[in-house]
Design an enzyme around this catalytic site. Structure first.
Site, PDB file in Angstrom:
ATOM      1  N   HIS A  39     -13.937  38.806 -15.235  1.00  0.00           N
ATOM      2  CA  HIS A  39     -14.211  38.383 -16.607  1.00  0.00           C
ATOM      3  C   HIS A  39     -13.418  37.098 -16.890  1.00  0.00           C
ATOM      4  O   HIS A  39     -12.214  37.043 -16.617  1.00  0.00           O
ATOM      5  CB  HIS A  39     -13.726  39.436 -17.612  1.00  0.00           C
ATOM      6  CG  HIS A  39     -14.602  40.645 -17.746  1.00  0.00           C
ATOM      7  ND1 HIS A  39     -14.901  41.476 -16.713  1.00  0.00           N
ATOM      8  CD2 HIS A  39     -15.231  41.162 -18.846  1.00  0.00           C
ATOM      9  CE1 HIS A  39     -15.674  42.464 -17.154  1.00  0.00           C
ATOM     10  NE2 HIS A  39     -15.902  42.298 -18.440  1.00  0.00           N
ATOM     11  N   GLU A  47     -14.787  34.651 -21.996  1.00  0.00           N
ATOM     12  CA  GLU A  47     -15.362  35.500 -23.045  1.00  0.00           C
ATOM     13  C   GLU A  47     -14.523  35.271 -24.303  1.00  0.00           C
ATOM     14  O   GLU A  47     -15.008  34.723 -25.280  1.00  0.00           O
ATOM     15  CB  GLU A  47     -15.338  36.978 -22.623  1.00  0.00           C
ATOM     16  CG  GLU A  47     -15.896  37.925 -23.677  1.00  0.00           C
ATOM     17  CD  GLU A  47     -15.630  39.412 -23.352  1.00  0.00           C
ATOM     18  OE1 GLU A  47     -14.730  39.711 -22.549  1.00  0.00           O
ATOM     19  OE2 GLU A  47     -16.319  40.264 -23.954  1.00  0.00           O
TER      20      GLU A  47
HETATM   21  N1  ADE Z   1     -13.877  46.263 -20.925  1.00  0.00           N
HETATM   22  C1  ADE Z   1     -14.948  46.811 -21.490  1.00  0.00           C
HETATM   23  N2  ADE Z   1     -15.680  45.879 -22.142  1.00  0.00           N
HETATM   24  C2  ADE Z   1     -15.039  44.697 -21.961  1.00  0.00           C
HETATM   25  C3  ADE Z   1     -15.299  43.370 -22.359  1.00  0.00           C
HETATM   26  N3  ADE Z   1     -16.361  43.034 -23.096  1.00  0.00           N
HETATM   27  N4  ADE Z   1     -14.416  42.418 -22.007  1.00  0.00           N
HETATM   28  C4  ADE Z   1     -13.336  42.736 -21.263  1.00  0.00           C
HETATM   29  N5  ADE Z   1     -13.060  43.971 -20.853  1.00  0.00           N
HETATM   30  C5  ADE Z   1     -13.899  44.948 -21.189  1.00  0.00           C
HETATM   31 ZN    ZN Z   2     -17.485  43.320 -19.486  1.00  0.00          ZN
END
Ligand code: ADE
Ligand code: ZN
Length: 348
Positions: free
Chosen positions: A202, A205
């Site tokens: 990730h 975001e």
């Molecule tokens: N864990 C569950 N959903 C998430 C998200 N959108 N961003 C980061 N970690 C997560």
């Molecule tokens: Zn995620």
């Protein structure tokens, strides 16, 4: 969480075969299932579900509710049921392939050994595959806000268990991106890479383009979870396109969590036009009042035609953490659909 008005509802996706790479299994738990298991195990989930929906108001409270909901899954059978339900619903909506994130730290939080957690989930996957034909794989994630040591332990767990569980094919990084830097997780990613696992992280975001750049440079994943905030730096977008790093984009999640205020502001179209390889995903579907079909509908409403939406599915299958024969089999299924649709998948 109120209904997600930004997601188009009309088409219900299924016109083109779909594939998903980015969904957290605990985040796929329907509130009704959580309430049922809470009753079965005598666990208090007061305050986290109201009128059949999860109650949260920002990313921090979302993560807290997610953690609490996960506590109702107490044994392998609970997790088998969750995985089977999740994949069966996906298959019925038109998905041919799905990966989901699994988190041994969440199992440990509920007192479950990682091995039982993995075995239960794998049972659920096999049951769903045998009844619906959907192909699926699992990706162990480390939770970054639990710290680098725990993430490294998750990588060791993934490496050790992938040896005997062929459905476990990837390692990733989830959790609150505003905490710790990519460098802190370099060792975990080296462990997973050396074990032959596919890699995803990730980034971009809740943190900005710089974190996408550094995550790509230091951790070298073939895919980035979200990555949408790369749009804030043209050179980072170019780097993603040039390297062919695949973006696991989750529009409904971004809108529900307020990363973007409305559909028109979402950078899906701009990232595709810049040459990024994009896939569509639901992230934590009932938390964000979405599902994979709604994400494909979002793309349709944003002007992506059937060929382009099929292109998202093809991107997902090309980037999937599967062996070559499985990938080819899935791509063959897409060709059949493309002919039926009269719409060859375009690169999206
Ligand atoms: N864990 C569950 N959903 C998430 C998200 N959108 N961003 C980061 N970690 C997560
Ligand atoms: Zn995620």
């Amino acid at each position: 969480m109120a209904a997600n008005p930004a997601l188009a509802r009309a088409g219900r996706g299924g016109e083109v075969p779909m594939a998903e790479l980015h969904c957290h299994i605990e985040g796929a738990a329907r509130p009704a299932l959580v309430l049922e298991l809470a009753g079965k195990h005598g666990i208090d989930v007061g305050g986290i579900i109201r009128d059949g929906a999860y109650v949260w108001h920002d990313f921090t409270s979302f993560l807290a509710v997610y953690d609490r909901a996960s506590l109702v899954f107490r044994d392998a059978a609970d997790y088998a049921r969750l995985a089977e339900d999740h994949l069966t619903v996906l298959a019925r909506s038109g998905a041919v392939y799905a990966e989901f994130f699994i988190s041994p730290d969440h199992a440990a939080g509920a007192g479950m050994p990682g091995k039982a957690y993995l075995a239960g989930l794998a049972d659920g996957v096999r049951r769903a595959t045998s009844t619906t034909g959907i192909e699926a794989r699992m990706i162990v994630v480390g939770v970054r806000h639990l710290g680098a040591d725990r993430v490294e332990a998750a990588a060791r767990f993934a490496a050790a268990n992938a040896v005997h569980e062929p459905l476990l094919t990837g390692f990733g990084l989830a959790g609150d991106e505003r905490i710790e830097r990519p460098q802190d997780f370099a060792r975990a990613f080296d462990i997973a890479r050396d074990a032959g696992l596919g890699l995803t992280a990730h980034a971009g975001e809740f943190d900005g383009a710089e974190n996408v750049r550094e995550t790509a440079r230091i951790l070298k994943p073939s895919r980035i979870g979200h990555g949408v905030r790369a749009i804030e730096a043209p050179d980072v977008v170019r780097m993603l396109a040039d390297k062919g790093i695949v973006l696991e984009i989750c529009p409904g999640s971004n809108l529900a969590l307020g990363v973007y205020p409305d559909a028109a502001s979402h950078p899906l179209r701009r990232l595709v036009e810049a040459g990024c390889r994009v896939t569509l995903n639901a992230d934590d579907p009932p938390f964000f009042d979405t599902d994979l079909a709604a994400e494909y509908d979002f793309a349709a409403a944003a002007g992506f035609g059937p060929g382009e939406r099929l292109g998202f599915t093809r991107n997902a299958i090309e980037a999937a953490f599967v062996d070559g024969a499985t990938r080819q089999h899935l791509l063959d299924r897409l060709v059949v659909s493309a002919i039926a649709l009269g719409a060859p998948p375009s690169s999206g």
